[in-house]
Design an enzyme around this catalytic site. Structure first.
Site, PDB file in Angstrom:
ATOM      1  N   SER A  66       0.801  -1.217   0.000  1.00 22.06           N
ATOM      2  CA  SER A  66       0.000   0.000   0.000  1.00 22.06           C
ATOM      3  C   SER A  66       0.840   1.277   0.000  1.00 22.06           C
ATOM      4  O   SER A  66       1.649   1.482  -0.890  1.00 22.06           O
ATOM      5  CB  SER A  66      -0.919  -0.064   1.224  1.00 22.06           C
ATOM      6  OG  SER A  66      -1.777   1.012   1.277  1.00 22.06           O
ATOM      7  N   ASP A 284      -1.794   1.302  -3.506  1.00 25.83           N
ATOM      8  CA  ASP A 284      -2.603   0.225  -4.089  1.00 25.83           C
ATOM      9  C   ASP A 284      -4.011   0.705  -4.424  1.00 25.83           C
ATOM     10  O   ASP A 284      -4.910  -0.098  -4.676  1.00 25.83           O
ATOM     11  CB  ASP A 284      -2.623  -1.025  -3.198  1.00 25.83           C
ATOM     12  CG  ASP A 284      -3.202  -0.760  -1.814  1.00 25.83           C
ATOM     13  OD1 ASP A 284      -3.266   0.420  -1.417  1.00 25.83           O
ATOM     14  OD2 ASP A 284      -3.599  -1.732  -1.148  1.00 25.83           O
ATOM     15  N   ASP A 286      -6.496   2.088  -2.753  1.00 27.81           N
ATOM     16  CA  ASP A 286      -7.715   1.893  -1.966  1.00 27.81           C
ATOM     17  C   ASP A 286      -7.995   3.064  -1.022  1.00 27.81           C
ATOM     18  O   ASP A 286      -8.976   3.052  -0.297  1.00 27.81           O
ATOM     19  CB  ASP A 286      -7.707   0.543  -1.208  1.00 27.81           C
ATOM     20  CG  ASP A 286      -6.582   0.421  -0.203  1.00 27.81           C
ATOM     21  OD1 ASP A 286      -5.732   1.329  -0.122  1.00 27.81           O
ATOM     22  OD2 ASP A 286      -6.559  -0.605   0.507  1.00 27.81           O
ATOM     23  N   GLU A 376     -12.441   5.909   7.032  1.00 28.23           N
ATOM     24  CA  GLU A 376     -11.426   6.301   7.985  1.00 28.23           C
ATOM     25  C   GLU A 376     -10.970   7.692   7.564  1.00 28.23           C
ATOM     26  O   GLU A 376     -11.020   8.042   6.376  1.00 28.23           O
ATOM     27  CB  GLU A 376     -10.227   5.342   7.933  1.00 28.23           C
ATOM     28  CG  GLU A 376     -10.538   3.980   8.517  1.00 28.23           C
ATOM     29  CD  GLU A 376      -9.265   3.167   8.755  1.00 28.23           C
ATOM     30  OE1 GLU A 376      -8.999   2.828   9.909  1.00 28.23           O
ATOM     31  OE2 GLU A 376      -8.542   2.873   7.796  1.00 28.23           O
ATOM     32  N   ARG A 501      -3.340   4.994  21.673  1.00 28.72           N
ATOM     33  CA  ARG A 501      -3.545   3.555  21.393  1.00 28.72           C
ATOM     34  C   ARG A 501      -2.285   2.984  20.738  1.00 28.72           C
ATOM     35  O   ARG A 501      -1.531   3.728  20.090  1.00 28.72           O
ATOM     36  CB  ARG A 501      -4.774   3.333  20.491  1.00 28.72           C
ATOM     37  CG  ARG A 501      -4.671   4.018  19.145  1.00 28.72           C
ATOM     38  CD  ARG A 501      -5.814   3.659  18.230  1.00 28.72           C
ATOM     39  NE  ARG A 501      -5.601   2.396  17.543  1.00 28.72           N
ATOM     40  CZ  ARG A 501      -4.841   2.247  16.457  1.00 28.72           C
ATOM     41  NH1 ARG A 501      -4.200   3.271  15.924  1.00 28.72           N
ATOM     42  NH2 ARG A 501      -4.712   1.075  15.891  1.00 28.72           N
ATOM     43  N   SER A 503      -0.301   1.208  17.858  1.00 30.86           N
ATOM     44  CA  SER A 503      -0.512   1.003  16.423  1.00 30.86           C
ATOM     45  C   SER A 503      -0.605  -0.492  16.137  1.00 30.86           C
ATOM     46  O   SER A 503       0.046  -1.298  16.791  1.00 30.86           O
ATOM     47  CB  SER A 503       0.651   1.597  15.638  1.00 30.86           C
ATOM     48  OG  SER A 503       0.697   1.032  14.341  1.00 30.86           O
ATOM     49  N   GLY A 504      -1.412  -0.859  15.146  1.00 28.66           N
ATOM     50  CA  GLY A 504      -1.473  -2.252  14.722  1.00 28.66           C
ATOM     51  C   GLY A 504      -0.518  -2.537  13.575  1.00 28.66           C
ATOM     52  O   GLY A 504      -0.353  -3.675  13.164  1.00 28.66           O
ATOM     53  N   THR A 505       0.101  -1.499  13.013  1.00 21.21           N
ATOM     54  CA  THR A 505       0.948  -1.702  11.838  1.00 21.21           C
ATOM     55  C   THR A 505       2.399  -1.263  12.047  1.00 21.21           C
ATOM     56  O   THR A 505       3.249  -1.548  11.224  1.00 21.21           O
ATOM     57  CB  THR A 505       0.401  -0.917  10.621  1.00 21.21           C
ATOM     58  OG1 THR A 505       0.379   0.471  10.974  1.00 21.21           O
ATOM     59  CG2 THR A 505      -0.993  -1.366  10.238  1.00 21.21           C
TER      60      THR A 505
HETATM   61  C1  LIG Z   1      -4.044   6.551  12.454  1.00 19.33           C
HETATM   62  C2  LIG Z   1      -4.085   5.760  11.203  1.00 19.33           C
HETATM   63  O1  LIG Z   1      -4.182   6.311  10.114  1.00 19.33           O
HETATM   64  N1  LIG Z   1      -4.012   4.412  11.345  1.00 19.33           N
HETATM   65  C3  LIG Z   1      -3.991   3.519  10.189  1.00 19.33           C
HETATM   66  C4  LIG Z   1      -2.953   2.448  10.368  1.00 19.33           C
HETATM   67  O2  LIG Z   1      -3.270   1.678  11.520  1.00 19.33           O
HETATM   68  P1  LIG Z   1      -2.492   1.728  12.900  1.00 19.33           P
HETATM   69  O3  LIG Z   1      -3.061   0.588  13.675  1.00 19.33           O
HETATM   70  O4  LIG Z   1      -2.812   3.061  13.502  1.00 19.33           O
HETATM   71  O5  LIG Z   1      -1.031   1.607  12.608  1.00 19.33           O
HETATM   72  O6  LIG Z   1      -2.958   1.590   9.248  1.00 19.33           O
HETATM   73  C5  LIG Z   1      -4.189   0.881   9.075  1.00 19.33           C
HETATM   74  C6  LIG Z   1      -4.030  -0.056   7.885  1.00 19.33           C
HETATM   75  O7  LIG Z   1      -3.753   0.631   6.711  1.00 19.33           O
HETATM   76  C7  LIG Z   1      -5.337   1.866   8.881  1.00 19.33           C
HETATM   77  O8  LIG Z   1      -6.534   1.168   8.808  1.00 19.33           O
HETATM   78  C8  LIG Z   1      -5.355   2.874  10.037  1.00 19.33           C
HETATM   79  O9  LIG Z   1      -6.300   3.870   9.815  1.00 19.33           O
HETATM   80 MG   LIG Z   2      -3.831   1.112   0.551  1.00 19.58          MG
END
Ligand SMILES: CC(=O)N[C@H]1[C@@H](OP(=O)(O)O)O[C@H](CO)[C@@H](O)[C@@H]1O
Ligand SMILES: [Mg+2]
EC number: 5.4.2.3
Length: 548
Positions: A66, A284, A286, A376, A501, A503-505
């Protein structure tokens, strides 16, 4: 049935690198491309298993990272209705990807096949695509070995966007049924979108040209084909289309650049004229961000929240005009990152729900409405028409010409919108339809509400997993005591709001803050950032200078 010997044979060709731990996260597996070979092979095997488990329904696999830098790559699975992989399989994906040796992998696989009761004699079908990253071709070769290992019937969708891959999955699985989603080809996708768009704007003036920043990614060739299908109905100017220039992808351009830096991509300086609309896709395609320059050449961003506000209000109006307001309830889904001003604007007009970050949460919540609009703030989103609502739209008998026109528009929107996942090009056409119907410029759209100044800050901590949240991530329950301290800070700011929070990424904790002025929003974010850093025992010598 035992695991076929071919699996071990192929697995030997794709050894897992030592000392790397993989995780199937919010966006599938995603990391530097150079360590991903074994993951791709194993995902190929897993996709085939998922298909077998679902009686040979086609599963999608998308190879992309992405908006990440060009040297990253990633892979995610798509379920038969074009939706993200069922969460219950994410953990299995993680376990399989981390088995160290071929023997470990076969053992884990065997355990999983038994536990999930997968009948290996069932057929397996997959469709796969990739973005323009240079690492894509070799990673796809590893993926294909995974398919071969289990004898899956595999269809290569080539270099394409994530939303097209999702479209294809749904189209393949609904082919020849009453729920047919469209022809199962890229051509089918373009025809579906362009026909719906042309119907929706048939009685409107041709809009002024829109500039699309393609992020030097796969959006460029795909948008070029869309241009051919739209013909004169929509003048589009494609920028940042250098898909073969090394290092160009997402570099100082694209939707994520625009959202995080709140700036015009420098490459559009002098190209975007004051008053003209522009938009950015991500790597990508989206995600979508709109923007314009005012007459003083000041940059204004129209993000996912602004798109949600524009689209939701339009859909509500059509439903009302069609006389369907008692049967079709429209609702909006946002995350805590939605600008407070957008939440206020929307809540005054329709039901709004807040859910945790990540598209799958938004998507599932939106399914509970008759028409669910979700975006989002970063520009990823879509609109879902429930199956019952699609039937209502099909069968409804309008009693006036105005009702009939509104009904036709709703039917066309149902075709125009890619309902499998957020789709920058489909969303762009949707925005253009609303702007054409309302005769809005960027400025008028922007004036629906005024964004509260906000700031997003990353904090590096020793262990982000100690951060636990509740209330759709708006409150911390761990580390204990931290939320109280955040509340005390927030209280000191006019219109202040802040949440923290993990981050998940990325391996960071995110701090979001908004307040009634830019200076106050920045100050609050940097205070909360400093608080989090110190609370977690951060080293004073590496404490970011901006933290207060
Ligand atoms: C603040 C922010 O933009 N967080 C993003 C980011 O997630 P995080 O969990 O915050 O790293 O990546 C995700 C996947 O692309 C998206 O869904 C989300 O909105
Ligand atoms: Mg994308």
């Amino acid at each position: 049935m035992p695991i076929p010997p071919a699996v071990a044979k192929f697995a030997d060709l794709h050894p897992k690198p030592a000392h790397v731990r993989f995780q199937y996260g919010t966006a599938g597996f995603r990391t530097v491309a150079s360590v991903l070979d074994s993951v791709l092979f194993r995902v190929g095997v897993l996709a085939a298993l998922r298909s077998k488990k679902l009686d040979g329904k086609t599963i999608g696999v998308m190879v992309t990272a992405s908006h990440n830098p060009e040297q990253d790559n990633g892979v995610k699975l798509v379920d038969p209705r074009g939706e993200m992989l069922d969460t219950s399989w994410e953990g299995h994906a993680t376990v399989l990807s981390n088995a160290q040796t071929t023997d470990d992998f076969i053992n884990e696989l065997d355990k999983f096949v038994q536990a999930a009761k997968i009948d290996l004699s069932k057929p397996a079908r997959v469709v796969y695509g990739r973005d323009t990253r240079p690492s894509g071709a070799s990673l796809v070769a590893a993926l294909e070995d995974g398919f071969k290992a289990l004898g899956a019937e595999a269809r290569d969708a080539g270099v394409t966007t994530t939303p097209i891959l999702h479209y294809l999955v749904r189209a393949i699985n609904t082919k020849g049924t009453k729920d047919s989603y469209g022809d199962d080809s890229e051509e089918g996708y373009f025809l579906k979108l362009s026909a719906a768009y042309k119907k929706l704007v048939a009685t409107r003036q041709t809009p002024s040209p829109l500039i699309i920043d393609c992020a030097n990614g796969v959006g460029a060739p795909i948008a070029a084909r869309l241009v051919e299908h739209l013909g004169d109905s929509m003048p589009l100017i494609l920028e940042n289309t250098s898909i073969t220039t090394p290092g160009a992808l997402n570099n100082a351009c694209g939707a994520d650049y625009v959202k995080t830096s709140q700036k015009l991509p420098p490459s559009l300086d002098g190209r975007l004229q004051p008053g003209q609309r522009g938009c950015s896709l991500d790597g990508d395609a989206d995600r979508l961000m709109y923007f314009y320059l005012d007459e003083r050449s000041q940059f204004h961003m129209l993000d996912g929240d602004k798109i949600a506000a524009l689209v939701a209000a339009f859909v509500v109006e059509l439903v009302k005009t069609a006389g369907l307001q008692s049967q079709v309830k429209v609702g909006v889904v946002q995350t805590a990152y939605a600008n407070g001003a957008s939440t206020k604007y929307l809540s005054e007009r329709l039901p709004v729900r807040c859910v945790p970050t990540g598209v799958k949460h938004l998507h599932h919540a939106a399914e509970h409405y008759n028409i669910g609009v979700y975006f989002e703030a970063n520009g990823h989103g879509t609109v879902l028409f429930s199956p019952a609502t699609q039937e209502t739209l099909r069968d409804y008998q309008p009693s006036t010409p105005a009702q009939s026109t509104a009904l036709e528009h709703l039917r066309s929107l149902n075709q125009l919108i890619n309902q499998t996942v957020g789709d920058a090009l489909s969303d762009m056409l949707l925005v253009e339809v609303v702007l054409a119907h309302k005769a809005y410029s960027g400025l008028e759209w922007d004036s629906l509400y005024v964004d509260l100044p906000n700031r997003l800050v990353k904090v590096v901590v020793a262990d982000r997993n100690q951060f636990k949240t509740e209330d759709a991530e708006r409150q911390l329950i761990s580390p204990p005591g931290l939320q109280q301290k955040i509340n005390e800070l927030v209280r000191r700011y006019d219109g202040g709001r802040s949440f923290v929070r993990p981050s998940g990424t990325e391996d960071v904790v995110r701090v979001y803050a908004e307040a009634s002025s830019r200076a106050q929003a920045d100050e609050l974010a940097f205070r909360v950032g400093g608080l989090v850093y110190d609370f977690c025992g951060g080293n004073p010598t590496t404490r970011p200078k901006e933290f207060i």
